[in-house]
Design a protein around this motif. Structure first.
Motif, mmCIF file in Angstrom:
data_model
loop_
_atom_site.group_PDB
_atom_site.id
_atom_site.type_symbol
_atom_site.label_atom_id
_atom_site.label_comp_id
_atom_site.label_asym_id
_atom_site.label_seq_id
_atom_site.Cartn_x
_atom_site.Cartn_y
_atom_site.Cartn_z
ATOM 1 N N UNK A 121 0.967 -1.143 -0.076
ATOM 2 C CA UNK A 121 -0.252 0.161 -0.059
ATOM 3 C C UNK A 121 0.856 1.103 -0.079
ATOM 4 N N UNK A 122 0.832 2.074 -1.061
ATOM 5 C CA UNK A 122 1.293 3.269 -0.954
ATOM 6 C C UNK A 122 0.399 4.327 -1.002
ATOM 7 N N UNK A 123 0.429 5.263 0.021
ATOM 8 C CA UNK A 123 -0.355 6.227 0.369
ATOM 9 C C UNK A 123 0.118 7.594 0.572
ATOM 10 N N UNK A 124 -0.545 8.645 0.533
ATOM 11 C CA UNK A 124 0.001 9.843 1.101
ATOM 12 C C UNK A 124 -1.200 10.996 1.925
ATOM 13 N N UNK A 125 -0.868 11.450 2.517
ATOM 14 C CA UNK A 125 -2.020 12.528 3.189
ATOM 15 C C UNK A 125 -1.941 13.668 2.474
ATOM 16 N N UNK A 126 -3.364 14.085 2.299
ATOM 17 C CA UNK A 126 -3.763 15.368 1.706
ATOM 18 C C UNK A 126 -4.911 15.925 2.661
ATOM 19 N N UNK A 127 -5.007 17.332 2.605
ATOM 20 C CA UNK A 127 -6.099 17.889 3.653
ATOM 21 C C UNK A 127 -7.439 17.129 3.467
ATOM 22 N N UNK A 128 -7.693 16.460 4.600
ATOM 23 C CA UNK A 128 -9.125 15.791 4.512
ATOM 24 C C UNK A 128 -9.280 14.259 4.152
ATOM 25 N N UNK A 129 -8.059 13.947 3.442
ATOM 26 C CA UNK A 129 -8.103 12.552 2.861
ATOM 27 C C UNK A 129 -6.909 11.718 2.751
ATOM 28 N N UNK A 130 -6.757 10.615 2.730
ATOM 29 C CA UNK A 130 -5.701 9.985 2.207
ATOM 30 C C UNK A 130 -5.760 9.312 0.933
ATOM 31 N N UNK A 131 -4.962 9.557 -0.008
ATOM 32 C CA UNK A 131 -4.801 9.044 -1.290
ATOM 33 C C UNK A 131 -3.933 7.767 -1.352
ATOM 34 N N UNK A 132 -4.634 6.714 -1.800
ATOM 35 C CA UNK A 132 -4.013 5.319 -2.283
ATOM 36 C C UNK A 132 -3.261 5.661 -3.585
ATOM 37 N N UNK A 133 -1.975 5.622 -3.612
ATOM 38 C CA UNK A 133 -1.399 5.859 -4.761
ATOM 39 C C UNK A 133 -1.024 4.473 -5.524
ATOM 40 N N UNK A 134 -0.982 3.568 -4.857
ATOM 41 C CA UNK A 134 -0.722 2.232 -5.383
ATOM 42 C C UNK A 134 -1.119 1.145 -4.391
ATOM 43 N N UNK A 135 -1.520 0.080 -4.898
ATOM 44 C CA UNK A 135 -2.047 -1.161 -4.205
ATOM 45 C C UNK A 135 -1.741 -2.338 -4.977
ATOM 46 N N UNK A 136 -0.892 -3.399 -4.261
ATOM 47 C CA UNK A 136 -0.513 -4.282 -5.291
ATOM 48 C C UNK A 136 -0.414 -5.615 -4.265
ATOM 49 N N UNK A 137 -0.796 -6.647 -4.894
ATOM 50 C CA UNK A 137 -1.130 -8.012 -4.342
ATOM 51 C C UNK A 137 -0.555 -8.980 -5.032
ATOM 52 N N UNK A 138 0.136 -10.014 -4.250
ATOM 53 C CA UNK A 138 0.946 -11.261 -4.980
ATOM 54 C C UNK A 138 0.049 -12.102 -5.501
ATOM 55 N N UNK A 139 0.343 -12.486 -6.591
ATOM 56 C CA UNK A 139 -0.584 -13.485 -7.601
ATOM 57 C C UNK A 139 -0.826 -14.604 -6.408
ATOM 58 N N UNK A 140 0.107 -15.215 -5.534
ATOM 59 C CA UNK A 140 -0.402 -16.247 -4.696
ATOM 60 C C UNK A 140 -1.409 -15.674 -3.436
ATOM 61 N N UNK A 141 -1.576 -14.540 -3.544
ATOM 62 C CA UNK A 141 -2.681 -13.853 -2.370
ATOM 63 C C UNK A 141 -3.874 -13.372 -3.101
ATOM 64 N N UNK A 142 -4.141 -13.353 -4.354
ATOM 65 C CA UNK A 142 -5.212 -13.098 -4.930
ATOM 66 C C UNK A 142 -6.365 -13.735 -4.672
#
Length: 155
Positions: free
Chosen positions: A65-86
């Motif tokens: 999970x790659x995220x960043x804080x902005x006023x009033x929200x968190x922005x998810x910049x990237x989410x990645x899951x290994x094939x073995x966990x899909x």
């Protein structure tokens, strides 16, 4: 529990993060006709900025999970899951982690976007409570934008 541990990413995780991102996004290159933005990111800098969290199973990075804080929200910049966990629910748990980050910061929503050509993702986020807020070309990509409200932390 289920053997998944979540932690802030460290510099030692960067090679595994890069490999995970390639596993998750390389299949889209041919479909999109462009290199997805997550494949060009500087993960050493992202980790150094404290914006990356990883999920580990048996010490191996299986989620990001790659995220960043902005006023009033968190922005998810990237989410990645290994094939073995899909299909295991790990993606949902990573999104829940973004909710936790938002609550801790007093933010009221989580925002994210995905490439319009990643049709699986466009369908996935509404099933996780996200509402589409728009579609537009941004940074050379056709993107679909989403938001989800976050309930405040209870005392």
């Amino acid at each position: 529990m289920d053997g998944i541990e979540f932690a802030r990413a460290t510099a030692a995780d960067v090679p595994a993060i890069v490999a995970l991102v390639h596993e998750a996004y390389d299949p889209y290159v041919a479909r999109l006709g462009v290199v997805p933005a997550p494949l060009t990111a500087d993960y050493a800098a992202i980790v150094g900025d404290g914006r990356a969290a990883v999920a580990r199973r048996d010490g191996c990075v299986v989620g990001l999970l790659v995220s960043s804080m902005h006023p009033g929200c968190v922005e998810v910049e990237n989410i990645a899951v290994a094939g073995s966990e899909r299909g295991s629910g790990l993606g949902t748990r990573l999104l829940d982690l973004a909710d936790e980050q938002a609550r801790a910061a007093g933010a009221s929503e989580v925002r994210l976007y995905t490439n319009a050509g990643m049709t699986e993702n466009v369908a996935y986020y509404p099933r996780r409570g996200f509402r589409e807020t728009g579609r537009r070309r941004s940074d050379g990509y056709d993107r679909v934008f989403f938001t989800r409200g976050v309930a405040p932390a209870s005392d």
